[in-house]
Design a protein around this motif. Structure first.
Motif, PDB file in Angstrom:
ATOM      1  N   GLY A  12       0.798  -1.108  -0.184  1.00 33.49           N
ATOM      2  CA  GLY A  12       0.015   0.005   0.051  1.00 33.49           C
ATOM      3  C   GLY A  12       0.907   1.374   0.085  1.00 33.49           C
ATOM      4  N   GLY A  18      -3.706   3.149  -2.268  1.00 31.22           N
ATOM      5  CA  GLY A  18      -2.546   2.862  -1.528  1.00 31.22           C
ATOM      6  C   GLY A  18      -2.820   3.009  -0.103  1.00 31.22           C
ATOM      7  N   GLU A  56      -5.305   0.353   1.147  1.00 32.71           N
ATOM      8  CA  GLU A  56      -4.448  -0.866   1.467  1.00 32.71           C
ATOM      9  C   GLU A  56      -3.593  -0.945   2.649  1.00 32.71           C
ATOM     10  OE1 GLU A  56      -1.842  -3.731  -1.186  1.00 32.71           O
ATOM     11  OE2 GLU A  56      -3.280  -2.554  -2.168  1.00 32.71           O
ATOM     12  N   GLN A  57      -2.946   0.220   2.980  1.00 32.84           N
ATOM     13  CA  GLN A  57      -2.214   0.596   4.251  1.00 32.84           C
ATOM     14  C   GLN A  57      -3.034   0.141   5.270  1.00 32.84           C
ATOM     15  OE1 GLN A  57       1.303   3.425   4.446  1.00 32.84           O
ATOM     16  NE2 GLN A  57       0.247   4.029   2.578  1.00 32.84           N
TER      17      GLN A  57
END
Length: 57
Positions: free
Chosen positions: A16, A35, A38-39
């Motif tokens: 991410g 990103g 996702e992190q």
């Protein structure tokens, strides 16, 4: 915490971060937001696993 699951979550967080930085670099806001998401998902899973492990002990 199972090492394999921890590595998978850390990998998701790292992946991410790469997407976020790439998105910033090329000016792609969509990629940057993906990103970040996702992190956050990877971090949330790690936190949940830590809490679960803490309750077991």
């Amino acid at each position: 915490m199972a090492a394999g699951k921890k590595a998978k979550d850390m990998g998701k967080t790292a992946k991410g971060k790469v997407k976020e930085v790439t998105g910033k670099t090329v000016g792609n806001e969509s990629l940057e937001m993906k990103g970040r998401a996702e992190q956050a998902a990877g971090d949330a899973k790690m936190t949940a696993r830590k809490a679960k492990d803490t309750l077991k002990h």
